[in-house]
Design a protein around this motif. Structure first.
Motif, PDB file in Angstrom:
ATOM      1  N   MET A   1       0.820  -1.197   0.000  1.00 43.70           N
ATOM      2  CA  MET A   1       0.000   0.000   0.000  1.00 43.70           C
ATOM      3  C   MET A   1       0.862   1.258   0.000  1.00 43.70           C
ATOM      4  O   MET A   1       0.347   2.338  -0.153  1.00 43.70           O
ATOM      5  CB  MET A   1      -0.941  -0.003   1.196  1.00 43.70           C
TER       6      MET A   1
ATOM      7  N   TYR B   1      -5.059   3.867   1.321  1.00 44.12           N
ATOM      8  CA  TYR B   1      -6.049   2.883   0.880  1.00 44.12           C
ATOM      9  C   TYR B   1      -7.048   3.517  -0.094  1.00 44.12           C
ATOM     10  O   TYR B   1      -7.327   2.963  -1.155  1.00 44.12           O
ATOM     11  CB  TYR B   1      -6.783   2.304   2.089  1.00 44.12           C
TER      12      TYR B   1
ATOM     13  N   LEU C   1      -5.435   4.233  -3.539  1.00 43.08           N
ATOM     14  CA  LEU C   1      -5.281   3.013  -4.327  1.00 43.08           C
ATOM     15  C   LEU C   1      -6.629   2.462  -4.777  1.00 43.08           C
ATOM     16  O   LEU C   1      -6.756   1.952  -5.892  1.00 43.08           O
ATOM     17  CB  LEU C   1      -4.522   1.956  -3.519  1.00 43.08           C
TER      18      LEU C   1
ATOM     19  N   TYR D   1      -7.676   1.361  -8.648  1.00 40.24           N
ATOM     20  CA  TYR D   1      -7.893  -0.028  -9.021  1.00 40.24           C
ATOM     21  C   TYR D   1      -9.337  -0.498  -8.918  1.00 40.24           C
ATOM     22  O   TYR D   1      -9.619  -1.663  -9.174  1.00 40.24           O
ATOM     23  CB  TYR D   1      -6.999  -0.943  -8.181  1.00 40.24           C
TER      24      TYR D   1
ATOM     25  N   SER E   1      -5.273  -6.656  -7.908  1.00 41.48           N
ATOM     26  CA  SER E   1      -4.646  -5.629  -7.070  1.00 41.48           C
ATOM     27  C   SER E   1      -5.626  -5.127  -6.025  1.00 41.48           C
ATOM     28  O   SER E   1      -5.260  -4.949  -4.856  1.00 41.48           O
ATOM     29  CB  SER E   1      -4.153  -4.462  -7.933  1.00 41.48           C
TER      30      SER E   1
ATOM     31  N   ILE F   1      -5.201  -5.173  -2.014  1.00 41.84           N
ATOM     32  CA  ILE F   1      -5.297  -3.918  -1.253  1.00 41.84           C
ATOM     33  C   ILE F   1      -6.343  -4.053  -0.148  1.00 41.84           C
ATOM     34  O   ILE F   1      -6.105  -3.667   0.997  1.00 41.84           O
ATOM     35  CB  ILE F   1      -5.636  -2.745  -2.197  1.00 41.84           C
ATOM     36  N   ASN F   2      -7.497  -4.617  -0.489  1.00 39.14           N
ATOM     37  CA  ASN F   2      -8.553  -4.812   0.509  1.00 39.14           C
ATOM     38  C   ASN F   2      -8.085  -5.730   1.632  1.00 39.14           C
ATOM     39  O   ASN F   2      -8.362  -5.472   2.804  1.00 39.14           O
ATOM     40  CB  ASN F   2      -9.815  -5.373  -0.142  1.00 39.14           C
TER      41      ASN F   2
ATOM     42  N   TYR G   1      -5.619  -3.864   3.904  1.00 39.47           N
ATOM     43  CA  TYR G   1      -6.291  -2.872   4.753  1.00 39.47           C
ATOM     44  C   TYR G   1      -7.091  -3.564   5.860  1.00 39.47           C
ATOM     45  O   TYR G   1      -7.119  -3.100   6.998  1.00 39.47           O
ATOM     46  CB  TYR G   1      -7.196  -1.977   3.905  1.00 39.47           C
TER      47      TYR G   1
END
Length: 52
Positions: free
Chosen positions: A1, A16, A19, A23, A36, A40-41, A44
């Motif tokens: 991140m 977060y 990004l 995406y 991606s 990322i999720n 986070y």
């Protein structure tokens, strides 16, 4: 991140969101963007669980 473990929660949240805008499937429908966004999720979510 693109954040450090020592960064404050608001810094992580801003990263977060930045990004997510890049995406999000509504904006970027490529397969790489989808993978991606899932990563990322997950990152986070793990961060949030550590800060509780």
């Amino acid at each position: 991140m693109g954040v450090n473990q020592s960064d404050r929660p608001n810094v992580v949240k801003l990263a977060y969101r930045r990004l997510a805008r890049l995406y999000h499937p509504d904006v970027n429908s490529s397969t790489i963007a989808k993978a991606s966004m899932q990563a990322i999720n997950q990152a986070y979510k793990e961060f949030q669980e550590q800060t509780i």
